[in-house]
Design a protein around this motif. Structure first.
Motif, PDB file in Angstrom:
ATOM      1  N   ALA A  80      -6.891  -4.232   1.852  1.00  0.00           N
ATOM      2  CA  ALA A  80      -7.674  -5.395   2.278  1.00  0.00           C
ATOM      3  C   ALA A  80      -8.688  -5.727   1.203  1.00  0.00           C
ATOM      4  O   ALA A  80      -8.989  -4.912   0.332  1.00  0.00           O
ATOM      5  N   ASP A  81      -9.196  -6.939   1.272  1.00  0.00           N
ATOM      6  CA  ASP A  81     -10.332  -7.308   0.428  1.00  0.00           C
ATOM      7  C   ASP A  81     -11.432  -7.815   1.350  1.00  0.00           C
ATOM      8  O   ASP A  81     -11.347  -7.671   2.565  1.00  0.00           O
ATOM      9  N   GLU A  82     -12.438  -8.413   0.796  1.00  0.00           N
ATOM     10  CA  GLU A  82     -13.579  -8.804   1.628  1.00  0.00           C
ATOM     11  C   GLU A  82     -13.291  -9.983   2.546  1.00  0.00           C
ATOM     12  O   GLU A  82     -14.017 -10.218   3.506  1.00  0.00           O
ATOM     13  N   PHE A  83     -12.202 -10.734   2.289  1.00  0.00           N
ATOM     14  CA  PHE A  83     -11.926 -11.925   3.082  1.00  0.00           C
ATOM     15  C   PHE A  83     -10.724 -11.803   4.024  1.00  0.00           C
ATOM     16  O   PHE A  83     -10.691 -12.460   5.049  1.00  0.00           O
ATOM     17  N   SER A  84      -9.724 -11.012   3.666  1.00  0.00           N
ATOM     18  CA  SER A  84      -8.514 -10.946   4.498  1.00  0.00           C
ATOM     19  C   SER A  84      -7.744  -9.656   4.221  1.00  0.00           C
ATOM     20  O   SER A  84      -8.155  -8.830   3.420  1.00  0.00           O
ATOM     21  N   PHE A  85      -6.611  -9.556   4.889  1.00  0.00           N
ATOM     22  CA  PHE A  85      -5.745  -8.412   4.691  1.00  0.00           C
ATOM     23  C   PHE A  85      -5.076  -8.492   3.333  1.00  0.00           C
ATOM     24  O   PHE A  85      -4.791  -9.572   2.839  1.00  0.00           O
ATOM     25  N   GLY A  86      -4.785  -7.341   2.774  1.00  0.00           N
ATOM     26  CA  GLY A  86      -4.044  -7.288   1.529  1.00  0.00           C
ATOM     27  C   GLY A  86      -2.563  -7.081   1.797  1.00  0.00           C
ATOM     28  O   GLY A  86      -2.130  -6.920   2.943  1.00  0.00           O
ATOM     29  N   PRO A  87      -1.759  -7.053   0.743  1.00  0.00           N
ATOM     30  CA  PRO A  87      -0.314  -6.880   0.921  1.00  0.00           C
ATOM     31  C   PRO A  87       0.075  -5.497   1.454  1.00  0.00           C
ATOM     32  O   PRO A  87       1.172  -5.320   1.949  1.00  0.00           O
ATOM     33  N   GLY A  88      -0.801  -4.521   1.395  1.00  0.00           N
ATOM     34  CA  GLY A  88      -0.487  -3.196   1.907  1.00  0.00           C
ATOM     35  C   GLY A  88      -0.858  -2.990   3.366  1.00  0.00           C
ATOM     36  O   GLY A  88      -0.528  -1.955   3.954  1.00  0.00           O
ATOM     37  N   PHE A  89      -1.528  -3.954   3.964  1.00  0.00           N
ATOM     38  CA  PHE A  89      -2.004  -3.808   5.340  1.00  0.00           C
ATOM     39  C   PHE A  89      -0.864  -3.646   6.343  1.00  0.00           C
ATOM     40  O   PHE A  89      -0.822  -2.685   7.110  1.00  0.00           O
ATOM     41  N   ILE A  90       0.055  -4.589   6.346  1.00  0.00           N
ATOM     42  CA  ILE A  90       1.131  -4.569   7.339  1.00  0.00           C
ATOM     43  C   ILE A  90       2.109  -3.418   7.094  1.00  0.00           C
ATOM     44  O   ILE A  90       2.435  -2.695   8.036  1.00  0.00           O
ATOM     45  N   PRO A  91       2.595  -3.184   5.864  1.00  0.00           N
ATOM     46  CA  PRO A  91       3.536  -2.072   5.690  1.00  0.00           C
ATOM     47  C   PRO A  91       2.945  -0.711   6.074  1.00  0.00           C
ATOM     48  O   PRO A  91       3.623   0.103   6.700  1.00  0.00           O
ATOM     49  N   LEU A  92       1.702  -0.471   5.737  1.00  0.00           N
ATOM     50  CA  LEU A  92       1.085   0.811   6.068  1.00  0.00           C
ATOM     51  C   LEU A  92       0.929   0.954   7.578  1.00  0.00           C
ATOM     52  O   LEU A  92       1.297   1.990   8.160  1.00  0.00           O
ATOM     53  N   ASN A  93       0.423  -0.079   8.226  1.00  0.00           N
ATOM     54  CA  ASN A  93       0.231  -0.003   9.678  1.00  0.00           C
ATOM     55  C   ASN A  93       1.559   0.094  10.421  1.00  0.00           C
ATOM     56  O   ASN A  93       1.679   0.872  11.371  1.00  0.00           O
ATOM     57  N   VAL A  94       2.555  -0.663   9.996  1.00  0.00           N
ATOM     58  CA  VAL A  94       3.867  -0.598  10.641  1.00  0.00           C
ATOM     59  C   VAL A  94       4.487   0.784  10.446  1.00  0.00           C
ATOM     60  O   VAL A  94       5.040   1.367  11.379  1.00  0.00           O
ATOM     61  N   GLY A  95       4.396   1.322   9.234  1.00  0.00           N
ATOM     62  CA  GLY A  95       4.943   2.656   8.973  1.00  0.00           C
ATOM     63  C   GLY A  95       4.291   3.722   9.832  1.00  0.00           C
ATOM     64  O   GLY A  95       4.973   4.569  10.421  1.00  0.00           O
ATOM     65  N   VAL A  96       2.984   3.678   9.930  1.00  0.00           N
ATOM     66  CA  VAL A  96       2.263   4.657  10.751  1.00  0.00           C
ATOM     67  C   VAL A  96       2.602   4.492  12.228  1.00  0.00           C
ATOM     68  O   VAL A  96       2.837   5.478  12.942  1.00  0.00           O
ATOM     69  N   LEU A  97       2.664   3.248  12.705  1.00  0.00           N
ATOM     70  CA  LEU A  97       2.998   3.015  14.115  1.00  0.00           C
ATOM     71  C   LEU A  97       4.425   3.456  14.444  1.00  0.00           C
ATOM     72  O   LEU A  97       4.673   4.014  15.521  1.00  0.00           O
ATOM     73  N   ILE A  98       5.360   3.226  13.539  1.00  0.00           N
ATOM     74  CA  ILE A  98       6.728   3.692  13.779  1.00  0.00           C
ATOM     75  C   ILE A  98       6.770   5.212  13.822  1.00  0.00           C
ATOM     76  O   ILE A  98       7.463   5.801  14.662  1.00  0.00           O
ATOM     77  N   LEU A  99       6.032   5.873  12.931  1.00  0.00           N
ATOM     78  CA  LEU A  99       5.974   7.341  12.962  1.00  0.00           C
ATOM     79  C   LEU A  99       5.391   7.838  14.285  1.00  0.00           C
ATOM     80  O   LEU A  99       5.885   8.809  14.868  1.00  0.00           O
ATOM     81  N   ILE A 100       4.354   7.171  14.767  1.00  0.00           N
ATOM     82  CA  ILE A 100       3.756   7.560  16.053  1.00  0.00           C
ATOM     83  C   ILE A 100       4.767   7.366  17.181  1.00  0.00           C
ATOM     84  O   ILE A 100       4.921   8.231  18.057  1.00  0.00           O
TER      85      ILE A 100
END
Length: 149
Positions: free
Chosen positions: A29-49
């Motif tokens: 993320a940066d100070e204004f919005s999500f970065g390109p790593g936001f969705i892949p990291l969160n999706v990967g972690v949620l799928i693992l959970i």
């Protein structure tokens, strides 16, 4: 749990782990919005959970069946259709990545999961696949301006 379920969970968990680890190089993320790593990291972690929760659910279900004394001891025939579908998804995914698109295998996986796992009618599965793929396209290509085609 059936052997096919265990294999599917292992493959899904490996995919999720590679997605999460691969996204660590991208800006979260940066100070204004999500970065390109936001969705892949969160999706990967949620799928693992979700995979871990499914394993725990399977273990508890087996213990409950063992406690009742009605655990299934019959051997089932191997699921050749499931093996062929899994192989086709992997081959299509690798081919699509070689051509630079990830939307085709995502569409195929969602349709097959909706149709064969959730037992939805094929028309509903096609709609769910198309809607989900369109949402993924909008999020990654339009909003985050990442190449997905």
């Amino acid at each position: 749990m059936k052997t096919a379920e265990i294999a599917f969970l292992a493959i899904l968990a490996a995919f999720a782990a590679s997605l999460a680890i691969g996204s660590l190089d991208l800006k979260y993320a940066d100070e204004f919005s999500f970065g390109p790593g936001f969705i892949p990291l969160n999706v990967g972690v949620l799928i693992l959970i979700c995979c871990a929760l499914q394993v725990i659910r399977g273990i508890l279900k087996r213990r409950k069946a063992d406690a009742k004394g009605n655990a299934a001891t019959e051997q089932q025939a191997p699921n050749i259709a499931g093996l062929l579908i899994t192989t086709a998804i992997l081959v299509l995914g690798i081919a699509a990545m070689a051509f630079g698109s990830v939307l085709a295998p995502i569409f195929a996986m969602i349709v097959l999961l909706s149709w064969r796992v959730a037992n939805h009618p094929i028309t509903n599965s096609l709609f769910v696949g198309a809607a989900t793929t369109a949402a993924i396209y909008v999020i990654f290509a339009v909003w985050l301006n990442l190449p997905v085609l």
